[in-house]
Design an enzyme around this catalytic site. Structure first.
Site, PDB file in Angstrom:
ATOM      1  N   GLU A 104      34.256  34.626  27.281  1.00 37.99           N
ATOM      2  CA  GLU A 104      34.748  35.655  28.193  1.00 37.99           C
ATOM      3  C   GLU A 104      34.641  35.239  29.660  1.00 37.99           C
ATOM      4  O   GLU A 104      33.572  34.829  30.134  1.00 37.99           O
ATOM      5  CB  GLU A 104      33.965  36.959  27.970  1.00 37.99           C
ATOM      6  CG  GLU A 104      34.286  38.071  28.939  1.00 37.99           C
ATOM      7  CD  GLU A 104      35.743  38.509  28.859  1.00 37.99           C
ATOM      8  OE1 GLU A 104      36.354  38.694  29.922  1.00 37.99           O
ATOM      9  OE2 GLU A 104      36.264  38.654  27.737  1.00 37.99           O
ATOM     10  N   THR A 118      42.449  39.615  28.875  1.00 42.96           N
ATOM     11  CA  THR A 118      41.968  39.163  27.571  1.00 42.96           C
ATOM     12  C   THR A 118      43.029  39.366  26.485  1.00 42.96           C
ATOM     13  O   THR A 118      43.208  38.514  25.610  1.00 42.96           O
ATOM     14  CB  THR A 118      40.679  39.913  27.185  1.00 42.96           C
ATOM     15  OG1 THR A 118      39.642  39.534  28.086  1.00 42.96           O
ATOM     16  CG2 THR A 118      40.246  39.577  25.767  1.00 42.96           C
ATOM     17  N   HIS A 161      31.296  39.155  31.530  1.00 43.42           N
ATOM     18  CA  HIS A 161      32.432  39.942  32.000  1.00 43.42           C
ATOM     19  C   HIS A 161      32.024  40.663  33.275  1.00 43.42           C
ATOM     20  O   HIS A 161      30.884  41.098  33.410  1.00 43.42           O
ATOM     21  CB  HIS A 161      32.845  40.960  30.922  1.00 43.42           C
ATOM     22  CG  HIS A 161      34.176  41.603  31.165  1.00 43.42           C
ATOM     23  ND1 HIS A 161      34.424  42.441  32.226  1.00 43.42           N
ATOM     24  CD2 HIS A 161      35.334  41.537  30.465  1.00 43.42           C
ATOM     25  CE1 HIS A 161      35.679  42.860  32.182  1.00 43.42           C
ATOM     26  NE2 HIS A 161      36.254  42.329  31.123  1.00 43.42           N
ATOM     27  N   ASP A 203      39.155  32.735  28.337  1.00 42.66           N
ATOM     28  CA  ASP A 203      40.352  33.579  28.252  1.00 42.66           C
ATOM     29  C   ASP A 203      41.058  33.772  29.588  1.00 42.66           C
ATOM     30  O   ASP A 203      42.278  33.819  29.648  1.00 42.66           O
ATOM     31  CB  ASP A 203      40.025  34.937  27.625  1.00 42.66           C
ATOM     32  CG  ASP A 203      38.995  35.737  28.423  1.00 42.66           C
ATOM     33  OD1 ASP A 203      38.207  35.131  29.166  1.00 42.66           O
ATOM     34  OD2 ASP A 203      38.972  36.976  28.274  1.00 42.66           O
ATOM     35  N   HIS A 204      40.287  33.880  30.671  1.00 44.07           N
ATOM     36  CA  HIS A 204      40.911  34.068  31.996  1.00 44.07           C
ATOM     37  C   HIS A 204      39.873  33.801  33.077  1.00 44.07           C
ATOM     38  O   HIS A 204      38.714  33.514  32.783  1.00 44.07           O
ATOM     39  CB  HIS A 204      41.493  35.480  32.138  1.00 44.07           C
ATOM     40  CG  HIS A 204      40.512  36.587  31.835  1.00 44.07           C
ATOM     41  ND1 HIS A 204      39.490  36.923  32.679  1.00 44.07           N
ATOM     42  CD2 HIS A 204      40.400  37.415  30.761  1.00 44.07           C
ATOM     43  CE1 HIS A 204      38.791  37.928  32.173  1.00 44.07           C
ATOM     44  NE2 HIS A 204      39.315  38.233  31.000  1.00 44.07           N
TER      45      HIS A 204
END
Length: 688
Positions: free
Chosen positions: A261, A305, A421, A480-481
């Protein structure tokens, strides 16, 4: 001066005067916020002028409707409209700060799927200056309460509000004409909401977005099989043959896809205060039995996500607005990795330590063909076990191991971590590295949660080794990002030891890890350029699954002819030679503006821009038109969503029955005894 003040006071005590005051206050407020709260990339005098001008037409139009009303109704309507638009502006300030984008109707319609646990995040990003969005409303209410402004109940001549409406329409026409001259195809060929807000304003953007959402709904209703032929032709013409040297090297092996994440590539080998932030992932990254990619980019849009999952498992781009998992995940036809591998003998499962409705996973995963979805309902819950967006990674991954050992082999499993996150919260007992010292609260906690995630990965990998699963498994890691958005340039520059951090640097900052770890694989660090859209073709080739008949926009990263063109969701791109950011071109190697280009270079840039636009457009058509319902690839059986049920009791009974039949799970092979005792974690919450 006294006479001037008196005349102004007399003027605002008329209905028309109060209207003008409201328009001016709303206009100034909106302009200042757009100038200071949003990074719209003003690059010319015309763009600066349009940003100054564009709040006026829609403000006059919306507030002007009140002038058609009688008495106090006119004032009440004016204040209600001002309050609503102010709230909308405030919401966009908060959303933009974290996601560098604006709210859309599609996103709001699906907000229930991603709204859980947002309270902490919102409180963490609000600044006192954000309430400037309500400043004009507050001023007007105070002036009315103290009766500095008195209500004018006189009915205006019908020609006056009609004229004001006309002024609004004409001024918007002028605004649109100037915008189209400066940015041709503004409303017909754009992948970035910033352009619409910059040129036409936030209110006009909202109307544009609503119309576009309605058109998208109509597109799906009117789509037919002929649309799919265009897509198929493009896919066939641009098909890249995979690397035969790696074809099938992981055939029959278990697959772990570990979702890191918000994890960015710069964290690999990054040290803070003399300590490695991610020692476990660093070790995996450099091992000879790991295929590591150092030019692998996230390509997400608003869906973050959800977009990453869409690309990783479908090789389809996310949508330009909202999240396709939310808007189309329930109803659309997909040909995703779980369904493909399920039809090649794999058990498929996804693991996520939060509620099943997050990003509509409980519905989308049925469309994708996941046999099992282990969400928070399957895990023991305690208040101390959770933080931010779900279960703490160490606890979640240990509990996930309990279900992993029950899966019939071979299996395809996706493990979604969440502790790293935003807003990067971690209780003191789990902190084992100091915060950075950039002075930016969003940035400084990032290394702590990343370090915790790394420790969680290390514990899980040790368990795989202890149980022997590492010998017959392929482990895929991907970020993911981004974790730190482009709105924190000063802090990032300080963190990385750079003098500056501009838009070009931010484009390069979108690199995320992509690692494929497996015993016996010929690994090393690969410098090819690629992104999340390429993950599925790469994984399928390693597993020996032919994807030539599938509709996938990516290609095998290991292929000799892999096109090293990475498309971003807004139409920008990065390649080994050129990077396109906000319509400007740079040399990728040194970040200098690409000027004095040769005819051949101009031609290549035009070709790359057209290819990016074409692929984004075709991918959007597939999702918005649900085009895969018209296409049946050879050897693929369409997913029947009714075959899947993720309720805990039914899933666990199904898993038990399947394991009894197949007799291939790790636990079954251990005489039906759990191997969870081999899982070693230092999670303080689990210590006696």
């Amino acid at each position: 001066m006294k006479n001037l003040f008196k005349r102004i006071h007399q003027s605002v005590n008329t209905k028309l005067g109060f209207f003008m005051l409201t328009v001016i206050l709303c206009w100034i407020k909106t302009y200042l916020i757009c100038l200071t709260k949003f990074n719209l990339g003003i690059k010319s005098v015309m763009q600066a002028f349009l940003l100054f001008l564009n709040p006026i037409p829609t403000t006059i139009l919306l507030l002007g409707i009140s002038l058609y009303m009688k008495g106090r109704k006119s004032y009440i309507y004016m204040m209600i409209i001002d309050a609503i638009t102010s709230t909308w502006l405030f919401a966009n300030i908060l959303y933009y700060r974290e996601f560098s984008d604006f709210l859309t109707l599609t996103l709001i319609k699906g907000s229930s799927s991603a709204s859980n646990n947002l309270g902490t995040s919102i409180l963490g990003i609000i600044l006192p200056t954000d309430f400037l969005a309500f400043s004009d409303v507050a001023i007007l209410i105070i002036l009315l309460i103290i009766k500095f402004i008195k209500l004018d109940k006189t009915k205006l001549n019908f020609k006056i509000p009609l004229t004001i409406t006309g002024i609004a329409v004409v001024s918007f026409g002028i605004n649109l004409t100037l915008a189209q001259q400066d940015r041709s195809g503004l409303l017909t060929r754009t992948f970035d909401n910033n352009y619409i807000v910059k040129y036409l304003g936030l209110n006009a953007y909202s109307v544009y977005d609503t119309i576009k959402a309605a058109k998208t709904s109509a597109v799906k209703a009117n789509a037919d099989s002929s649309d799919m032929k265009t897509v198929k032709k493009y896919i066939n013409n641009n098909y890249v043959a995979p690397n035969v040297q790696y074809t099938g090297v992981a055939k029959g092996k278990n697959v772990f896809v570990i979702h890191l994440e918000s994890f960015q590539q710069f964290l690999i080998d990054f040290k803070w205060d003399g300590q490695e932030v991610t020692p476990n992932l660093n070790k995996i990254y450099h091992e000879q039995n790991t295929l590591s990619f150092d030019n692998f980019f996230n390509q997400v849009g608003q869906g973050k996500t959800a977009d990453a999952e869409m690309m990783m498992e479908n090789s389809l781009f996310g949508l330009p607005e909202g999240a396709a998992m939310v808007t189309d995940g329930t109803s659309n036809t997909f040909q995703a990795a779980p369904a493909i591998l399920d039809q090649h003998g794999y058990t498929t499962a996804s693991f996520h330590g939060d509620v099943p409705s997050f990003w509509n996973r409980d519905n989308t995963y049925k469309s994708w063909g996941y046999d099992y979805f282990f969400s928070s309902n399957y895990y023991k819950q305690k208040k101390s076990y959770n933080i931010g967006y779900g279960m703490k990674d160490k606890i979640f991954m240990k509990d996930t191991a309990n279900y992993i050992q029950k899966l019939p082999q071979p299996f395809y499993s996706k493990i979604i971590t969440v502790t790293n996150h935003y807003p990067y919260l971690l209780d003191k007992k789990n902190q084992s590295i100091a915060k950075t010292d950039t002075g930016d609260s969003t940035v400084d906690g990032y290394v702590q949660t990343a370090h915790y995630l790394d420790q969680s990965v290390g514990e899980f990998m040790n368990w795989l080794k202890a149980t022997g699963l590492d010998k017959n498994s392929m482990v895929v890691f991907y970020g993911d990002h981004y974790g730190i958005s482009g709105n924190h340039k000063k802090a990032v520059a300080k963190l990385l030891g750079k003098k500056k951090f501009n838009d070009f640097d931010n484009a390069q900052f979108q690199r995320v890890p992509f690692m494929i770890h497996m015993k016996g694989i010929q690994g090393g660090i690969n410098h090819t350029y690629g992104g999340e859209i390429d993950a599925l073709p790469t994984i399928l080739n390693l597993l020996g699954v032919n994807n030539k008949d599938n509709i996938q926009f990516g290609s095998d990263l290991l292929a000799p002819n892999h096109p090293q063109l990475v498309a971003f969701r807004d139409g920008d791109f990065v390649s080994p030679e050129f990077t396109k950011v906000n319509g400007a071109y740079y040399y990728t190697k040194n970040g200098t503006p690409a000027k004095n280009l040769s005819k051949d270079q101009h031609s290549r840039l035009e070709t790359m821009s057209n290819q990016v636009a074409t692929e984004l457009s075709l991918s959007d058509k597939i999702i918005t038109g649900d085009l895969l319902r018209f296409y049946n690839p050879k050897g693929f059986q369409k997913v029947n969503k009714k075959d899947y049920n993720y309720s805990k009791s039914k899933s666990l009974q199904k898993l038990k029955d399947q394991d009894k039949k197949d007799q291939t799970s790790l636990e079954f092979k251990n005489n039906n005894k759990s191997l969870l005792n081999l899982y070693d974690t230092d999670a303080p919450e689990l210590q006696n």
